[in-house]
Scaffold this active site. Structure first.
Site, PDB file in Angstrom:
ATOM      1  N   ASP A  65      11.818   5.535   8.823  1.00 37.61           N
ATOM      2  CA  ASP A  65      11.809   4.730   7.601  1.00 37.61           C
ATOM      3  C   ASP A  65      13.155   4.093   7.263  1.00 37.61           C
ATOM      4  O   ASP A  65      13.182   3.008   6.696  1.00 37.61           O
ATOM      5  CB  ASP A  65      11.343   5.580   6.410  1.00 37.61           C
ATOM      6  CG  ASP A  65       9.827   5.711   6.374  1.00 37.61           C
ATOM      7  OD1 ASP A  65       9.148   4.922   7.058  1.00 37.61           O
ATOM      8  OD2 ASP A  65       9.325   6.598   5.659  1.00 37.61           O
ATOM      9  N   TYR A 123       4.973   5.851   0.243  1.00 38.07           N
ATOM     10  CA  TYR A 123       5.759   7.015  -0.158  1.00 38.07           C
ATOM     11  C   TYR A 123       6.961   6.646  -1.025  1.00 38.07           C
ATOM     12  O   TYR A 123       7.592   5.620  -0.789  1.00 38.07           O
ATOM     13  CB  TYR A 123       6.301   7.751   1.075  1.00 38.07           C
ATOM     14  CG  TYR A 123       5.604   9.058   1.324  1.00 38.07           C
ATOM     15  CD1 TYR A 123       5.896  10.177   0.556  1.00 38.07           C
ATOM     16  CD2 TYR A 123       4.643   9.186   2.318  1.00 38.07           C
ATOM     17  CE1 TYR A 123       5.250  11.378   0.775  1.00 38.07           C
ATOM     18  CE2 TYR A 123       3.992  10.384   2.537  1.00 38.07           C
ATOM     19  CZ  TYR A 123       4.294  11.469   1.767  1.00 38.07           C
ATOM     20  OH  TYR A 123       3.654  12.656   1.974  1.00 38.07           O
TER      21      TYR A 123
HETATM   22 CU   LIG Z   1       4.103  13.801   3.233  1.00 38.56          CU
END
Ligand SMILES: [Cu+2]
Ligand SMILES: *[C@@H]1O[C@H](CO)[C@@H](O)[C@H](O)[C@H]1NC(C)=O
Ligand SMILES: *[C@@H]1O[C@H](CO)[C@@H](O)[C@H](O)[C@H]1NC(C)=O
Ligand SMILES: *[C@@H]1O[C@H](CO)[C@@H](O)[C@H](O)[C@H]1NC(C)=O
Ligand SMILES: *[C@@H]1O[C@H](CO)[C@@H](O)[C@H](O)[C@H]1NC(C)=O
Length: 669
Positions: free
Chosen positions: A320, A408
């Site tokens: 990420d 996320y």
């Molecule tokens: Cu997770």
């Protein structure tokens, strides 16, 4: 009335502390300013007057000055600062170019084509936005949506990096997956499972298209997380509260330099790493001086492999920070929610794909936290006729940034404590990545499902999060060593004691990189970075120790392609000699990387690390088995670790800290 007037004064006070980039003079570690981004753009564009393809800026950030140059400036801050330089990665004619641009003298210092086979630079937001829109003018995709009896204007698409699975050459491509937003903003819970597109990122064209499965799109019901869309009953009920600091904040912000209590440090920002903490020093009351602790610390990489090896999911093995950018994905913090009322905010800037600056307002917040914890205490009842109770409440300073990588959200905290501890905290929240399935009850699941059935037709796929921190500790100076204080059991064999055993400490100084590769949890050990050239009065090594938290080791086999790329997670702790170019644990070019340029490959040289400027790398991990409480949005899961002084001070550095005075509440009952 009194309360609200006070609060207004309070906000005015804080807005005074909001950093304004145009008025302050540079610290050599300050992130690039909007006008510097513009200068980089002008200089680079000028050197490529008529490119066949458009030049894109994939990465522009401060090329931080060499350590000796910075140290000599620090010792004479009135002297001329080291030249401001930017490190730039561009894409031009399907090649990655690395440039160093001198901003002080306005010229391009170097420009070379990256010829390695090891992947591609950070993905820009702009190219991902364009790629995500391509399906909507692509006939086969529109047909697939129609065939599913879905409304095209309620479909949204986003980008997913595709990893590397052994092919000789990897093209610069990205997957597009699509979701349904009819009736709920929670798109990630409603995938159009089986539909995917592959986009060439340099051409921004669809190169492959698949419509392989016909699975139900999970229902909107129960997936909303917006308060405005919720129906009663509400709860649990929480009472209101106030934070009063009538004397104002206890910290000072000067440009990007922060001083608070006994700490001073610098907060930088990088499009890839997010916040960077530099030059953290702590005031020693006894010595009457600041002493160095951390030269530079930041998130080097975040590896998130999913555990579903089937055709539609196997490639989901994300890096990420290096692919999507922790800084690029930073979001404006919500006052009074992401950060408390007493927080001050700093804006951040990065360069868009065409080189022009993009502002993230309130990207970083800084606040004093009165957590209700105890700094230290003792009650003494053994003295006849009196009871002594001494308690000091704990106050700490938090630097916070939130980055949202698609579904996320990561909350990144750096917490400074007057006791000398630096606690690094990470909160994982946001929305799971789920896959659609036919199942409505676990009793129907006969084969491997690769996850947890969270709701009807919704499987939360198993995955990991590994965050690797770069920690260039300079404990009371640059030359440091890494010491393992192993706790070992000893047998008492000579009948000198009624005891048969005890444990003691056996210290082992790591001589080379291989001595410092550690998988935690196997044997009890205190891991300390010491300054071997300085000792305390009683003769102990001055040090800072690493107190790990949330340890998880990789469970993928080491010959699996994602694990070869993520080999920097093979150990929880590594130590390397400082090398300016070794910053990114998974390599400079991690999108589609082959794993040739990682912490695991660098350390094969097995360089000496004793009494040298060294860098500590720490990986914290989470194995995430999704559960129903993570649906439809996940309560924050926290992890972290601590850097704590150990024989750094001669005695308790907060012995003489006076507790802050109590402020009586001004609000009416
Ligand atoms: Cu997770
Ligand atoms: C280059 O940029 C211009 C202006 O943004 C745009 O119109 C053109 O389509 C781009 N060319 C390519 C090959 O991407
Ligand atoms: C499709 O969605 C759009 C946008 O929400 C809406 O205006 C339109 O009425 C919908 N069409 C159908 C056929 O439901
Ligand atoms: C620094 O690291 C890079 C990448 O690992 C390597 O190529 C280079 O030789 C190193 N420099 C020194 C001085 O060790
Ligand atoms: C706060 O309130 C308490 C109890 O009402 C009182 O004894 C004390 O003097 C007050 N302190 C200040 C600073 O006003």
């Amino acid at each position: 009335m009194a309360a609200s007037t006070l609060k207004l004064v309070f906000f005015l006070l804080f807005s005074f502390f909001t950093f304004s980039p145009t008025t302050s003079s540079h610290h050599p570690l300050d992130p690039l300013t909007p006008s510097e981004f513009k200068l980089v753009r002008t200089l680079v564009k000028k050197s490529y007057p008529s490119p066949k393809h458009n030049l894109t800026f994939q990465y522009i950030s401060l090329d931080e000055p060499d350590k000796p140059a910075l140290h000599s400036w620090l010792s004479k801050p009135k002297s001329k600062p080291p030249p401001r330089r930017a490190f730039v990665i561009t894409r031009l004619n399907r090649q990655s170019h690395e440039l160093v641009v001198d901003l002080s003298n306005r010229y391009i210092v170097s420009d070379k084509v990256y010829n390695g086979n090891d992947g591609y630079p950070l993905l820009t937001l702009d190219e991902q936005t364009v790629a995500s829109e391509l399906p909507f003018s692509y006939k086969p995709f529109i047909d697939s949506v129609k065939k599913r009896r879905l409304n095209l204007s309620e479909v949204v698409c986003t980008t997913f990096s595709v990893g590397w699975f052994g092919e000789e050459h990897s093209e610069r491509v990205i997957k597009i997956l699509c979701f349904y937003i009819e009736g709920s903003a929670n798109l990630y819970m409603r995938p159009l499972e089986g539909v995917s597109l592959l986009v060439d990122l340099d051409e921004l064209k669809i190169v492959e298209y698949y419509d392989r499965a016909r699975l139900p799109v999970p229902k909107a019901e129960g997936t909303e997380y917006r308060l405005s869309k919720q129906k009663p009953a509400f709860g649990p009920r929480l009472n209101r509260f106030a934070i009063d600091q009538p004397d104002g904040p206890g910290f000072k912000i000067n440009g990007h330099k922060i001083s608070w209590a006994n700490w001073e440090f610098h907060v930088g920002f990088d499009v890839r790493a997010g916040p960077i903490i530099s030059l953290a020093s702590i005031y020693d009351l006894e010595k009457g001086t600041y002493r160095q602790v951390l030269y530079r610390g930041f998130v080097s990489e975040l590896f998130v492999p999913y555990m579903d090896p089937t055709e539609e999911w196997y490639y989901k093995t994300f890096f990420d920070a290096g692919e999507f950018g922790f800084g690029q994905s930073a979001v404006p913090l919500e006052p009074l929610a992401d950060c408390p009322a007493n927080a001050a905010f700093i804006d951040a800037y990065f360069a868009g794909e065409d080189g022009t600056p993009v502002k993230i307002s309130n990207a970083i917040c800084i606040f004093e936290q009165h957590s209700g914890s105890v700094l230290w205490r003792h009650t003494e009842i053994a003295i006849p006729g009196e009871v002594i109770t001494e308690v000091r409440p704990e106050v700490s300073l938090i630097v916070r940034m939130v980055t949202t990588i698609g579904n996320y959200d990561y909350i990144l905290d750096w917490e400074f404590k007057p006791s000398g501890s630096i606690k690094i905290g990470v909160g994982l929240t946001g929305i799971l990545e789920v896959k659609a399935a036919d199942y409505t009850h676990t009793s129907q699941i006969k084969e491997e499902a690769y996850g947890t059935l969270l709701a009807k037709n919704t499987i939360g796929v198993y995955h990991d999060h590994f965050l690797t921190y770069y920690l260039d500790l300079d404990v009371d100076g640059e030359a440091n060593s890494f010491v393992k204080n192993n706790l070992v059991t000893k047998r008492v064999t000579d009948k000198s004691s009624l005891r048969k055993s005890y444990w003691t400490v056996e210290s082992e100084t790591a001589k080379t990189e291989s001595d410092a590769k550690i998988q935690l949890g196997l044997k009890p050990s205190e891991l300390v970075v010491v300054n071997p050239n300085k000792k305390t009065k009683p003769g102990n090594n001055i040090g800072y120790r690493l107190i790990p938290g949330s340890i998880s080791n990789p469970l993928l086999s080491s010959d699996d392609f994602p694990q070869i790329r993520g080999a920097f997670t093979n150990y929880n702790v590594w130590v390397t000699p400082y090398n300016k170019s070794e910053k990114w644990a998974g390599g400079q070019y991690i999108d589609r990387s082959h794993g040739d340029d990682t912490l695991a490959t660098w350390t094969l040289r097995n360089r000496g690390i004793e009494n040298k400027d060294i860098v500590l790398w720490y990986t914290m991990g989470f194995h995430h088995v999704p559960c129903q409480e993570d649906f439809p949005i996940m309560p924050t899961l926290s992890g972290g670790f601590e850097l704590r002084p150990t024989n750094f001070f001669e005695s308790n550095p907060v012995l003489k800290t006076k507790p802050p005075n109590h402020v009586n509440s001004t609000s009416k009952p």
